[in-house]
Design a protein around this motif. Structure first.
Motif, mmCIF file in Angstrom:
data_model
loop_
_atom_site.group_PDB
_atom_site.id
_atom_site.type_symbol
_atom_site.label_atom_id
_atom_site.label_comp_id
_atom_site.label_asym_id
_atom_site.label_seq_id
_atom_site.Cartn_x
_atom_site.Cartn_y
_atom_site.Cartn_z
ATOM 1 N N TYR A 149 0.834 -1.203 0.000
ATOM 2 C CA TYR A 149 0.000 0.000 0.000
ATOM 3 C C TYR A 149 0.876 1.263 0.000
ATOM 4 O O TYR A 149 0.559 2.246 -0.678
ATOM 5 N N ARG A 150 1.968 1.231 0.749
ATOM 6 C CA ARG A 150 2.874 2.384 0.764
ATOM 7 C C ARG A 150 3.484 2.613 -0.611
ATOM 8 O O ARG A 150 3.629 3.748 -1.070
ATOM 9 N N ASP A 196 0.999 4.186 -2.875
ATOM 10 C CA ASP A 196 0.840 5.606 -2.550
ATOM 11 C C ASP A 196 1.910 6.430 -3.268
ATOM 12 O O ASP A 196 1.635 7.506 -3.796
ATOM 13 N N ARG A 197 3.124 5.906 -3.299
ATOM 14 C CA ARG A 197 4.210 6.588 -4.021
ATOM 15 C C ARG A 197 3.924 6.599 -5.520
ATOM 16 O O ARG A 197 4.185 7.583 -6.205
ATOM 17 N N LYS A 252 1.749 9.392 -6.654
ATOM 18 C CA LYS A 252 2.449 10.679 -6.770
ATOM 19 C C LYS A 252 3.226 10.757 -8.081
ATOM 20 O O LYS A 252 3.274 11.807 -8.729
ATOM 21 N N LEU A 257 -5.338 -0.302 -4.355
ATOM 22 C CA LEU A 257 -5.969 1.008 -4.424
ATOM 23 C C LEU A 257 -7.471 0.784 -4.442
ATOM 24 O O LEU A 257 -7.935 -0.242 -4.947
#
Length: 650
Positions: free
Chosen positions: A62-63, A66-67, A70, A93
């Protein structure tokens, strides 16, 4: 502890202090994702997953995503593609089909073949847009022209089945051959990873039946045996981790460890597989011809066919030894005589290409057929090439397409079958449905039947009025590929009017096809019922009895319902017989529907079943009530026999 994973060695930094380029950020994401997936799969395959460790790797995923979001916001095309597909399927997601559609449309305008293929899928399935097969075909065509393999595979299936386009075997052959070339070049001589095809219908209706998945407890049991030195368990786990499948991911590290333990114990199969691992090389086992040759010779000297085939490969391609076609042929023949699939495949290739032997297409066809019976993907590929070009056999476009389709369905995208099944088991029906829908577009019959099952059984992202018509469409496509249950479902849908008008004649057609082509007991029983009632077919109790009898012969499970149906038929026949004996006036006044109710036949069958159960229970009780003399205990041989009628001392 004891998981084979050292957390301290997993370096997944989330900092990007000196990385400013989206390309660099995306490259870091791919490296970190690959490392995370590798360790995560290693943990899953070990069979010792602890909740804390499992959640830790989920957290890392999940981390990472998230990147990725971006990076996608910076306009990086590949990151945007990955984010859009993640949103489409709900991978790490939140699932958002409208948001995924927006990203795909932006990318499609920039010429992204992946995005064009995805938009084709959305229009074909009617996800987030009004369904339009014409627009779907346009986007699929653009995606294929851009080199997207999924688009080629989808178009191959559409031309093969005539889905939205005129049926064209030659067009299907063109698309499937292109995809098969890529799949075959990506497959090692291990035969490729196993494809797990799990039918949701079978798993729900027959919970006791095996789905081909290995239970976690069973894997742990085999690991326990392997740790205790059981050589067969070590070899079995080694092969399972080497090839993957049955719910276990490929893991070359653990495969090497198990094979090494078994080889040290003297197992020739393990020696040969170590040779294969060194010969082919991987991220964990570096390619080394000398080490591979050492293990192959050791196993071949002890008569192992895998080792013999490995030595044949070494002499055929000069891996660690001078090229020697005679020795290669000799070792392949020895391996093939013992039924080893690689030996059969390589013998076929030598005869096909005339390497070391006189070219002989009949021999090549023979050995390719033998290897294909073991499921070797390259054997299917070579047979497809022969049928497509008419080499050694009569040219057959239909046979070539079916073989190429089999090869294409063994590509890396088949892994999504397990991902969709995982979503289904987790209760995420929307994610499972979308993933199965994409696989169904690619022509996977099991995905088509699973889509129909989900639409038939539960609420989905489609409204209630659309579920049955969509399910009917996918049952139709699955039935066209030979799935018997799908053919019976089509009959049921037309019989009851699910997603279509009630049409008994069409139901009879589907039941008859299932009966004649697949010898389905259910279809035979249904035909018997329709003959009995005269639904969509001429009423004939004699033909009804014939189909009921055929159903009982086809399946033991059908014997009880057939018995009840025949009892009812006997009553109807008796009524007709009495009517023929000039009792028409009397019996014509007897209306069983008015006398006993409209469901009198169901009541009668229930009474007969209860009487049958009572008789069986009574006979069992009588059998248990018969007294039996207790067996006399053995006597010591030295003692004289007791007089008759006197009890022995206990």
């Amino acid at each position: 502890p004891n998981t084979g994973v050292k957390i301290s060695t997993v370096s997944l930094t989330m900092k990007d202090t000196f990385l400013t380029s989206p390309e660099e950020l995306y490259r870091v994401f791919l490296n970190q994702e690959q490392l995370c997936v590798g360790y995560h799969c290693c943990t899953i395959a070990s069979g010792k997953v602890y909740s804390i460790l499992y959640n830790y790797f989920l957290f890392l995923h999940y981390r990472l995503y998230d990147r990725l979001l971006k990076v996608a916001e910076m306009g990086h095309a590949k990151a945007m593609e990955k984010v859009a597909y993640a949103m489409l399927f709900g991978d790490y997601l939140p699932q958002s089909i409208p948001r995924a559609k927006e990203i795909f449309e932006k990318l499609a305008l920039e010429g992204s073949p992946k995005a064009q293929t995805a938009l084709g899928f959305l229009y074909a399935a009617g996800l987030g847009v009004n369904s339009s097969q014409a627009k779907a075909l346009v986007y699929y065509t653009f995606g294929a022209l851009g080199g997207n393999l999924l688009a080629h595979m989808i178009l191959g299936y559409r031309y093969w089945g005539g889905v939205g386009v005129p049926q064209s075997c030659e067009s299907a052959l063109t698309h499937y051959r292109l995809v098969a070339n890529h799949v075959a070049s990506d497959v090692s001589l291990t035969g490729g990873s196993a494809v797990q095809r799990i039918r949701l219908l079978d798993e729900v209706e027959n919970p006791g039946s095996s789905s081909g998945m290995l239970e976690e407890d069973l894997i742990q049991y085999y690991q326990f045996l392997a740790e205790k030195g059981d050589v067969q368990a070590q070899v079995g786990l080694g092969q399972l981790n080497l090839h993957g499948g049955r719910g276990v991911e490929q893991n070359h590290q653990r495969a090497y460890e198990y094979f090494n333990q078994a080889a040290n114990a003297g197992n020739t199969h393990a020696m040969a597989f170590l040779g294969k691992m060194y010969s082919e090389g991987s991220e964990y086992v570096p390619q080394n011809n000398d080490t591979a040759l050492h293990y192959f010779k050791k196993a071949a000297d002890l008569g192992n066919p895998v080792g013999q085939s490995g030595l044949g490969m070494a002499y055929l391609y000069g891996r660690g030894v001078p090229v020697n076609y005679d020795l290669a042929l000799k070792y392949f023949q020895k391996a093939a005589e013992q039924g080893w699939v690689d030996g059969q495949l390589q013998l076929g290739s030598m005869y096909y290409n005339g390497i070391g032997v006189k070219r002989d297409y009949k021999q090549a066809l023979k050995f390719f057929n033998l290897a294909s019976q073991a499921g070797h993907i390259l054997a299917f590929y070579n047979l497809a090439q022969m049928h497509a070009t008419g080499t050694g056999v009569m040219r057959s476009c239909h046979t070539a397409v079916e073989l190429f389709k089999n090869v294409c369905e063994r590509g890396r995208w088949s892994e999504r079958l397990m991902a969709a099944y995982g979503s289904f088991k987790d209760g995420d029906m929307d994610s499972a449905l979308v993933q199965y829908l994409l696989l169904a577009e690619q022509g996977y019959e099991v995905a088509q039947s699973n889509v129909a099952f989900i639409l038939d059984q539960s609420e989905s992202i489609f409204n209630e009025n659309e579920s049955y018509p969509r399910a009917l469409l996918h049952w139709t496509r699955a039935a066209a590929q030979g799935y018997t249950v799908a053919r019976i479902k089509l009959g049921d849908y037309h019989f009851y009017g699910y997603g279509t008008d009630v049409d008994y004649e069409t139901a009879v057609i589907h039941y008859r096809l299932a009966s004649e082509q697949q010898h389905s007991a259910q279809a035979m029983f249904n035909l018997g019922y329709m003959h009995e009632k005269g639904l969509g077919i001429k009423q004939d109790i004699h033909l009804a009895k014939r189909f009921y009898d055929m159903a009982a012969e086809a399946s033991p499970d059908a014997q009880v319902p057939v018995f009840l149906a025949l009892c009812k038929l006997g009553l109807i026949y008796a009524q007709q017989y009495l009517q023929d004996l000039n009792l028409n006036e009397l019996l014509s006044q007897v209306d069983l529907d008015q006398l006993l109710g409209p469901e009198w036949d169901l009541y009668l069958m229930t009474v007969i079943a209860l009487l049958l159960g009572t008789v069986v229970a009574y006979r069992q009780r009588q059998h248990q009530a018969v007294p039996r003399a207790p067996p006399a205990p053995p006597r010591p041989p030295a003692q004289p026999e007791q007089p008759a009628g006197e009890p022995e001392e206990q």
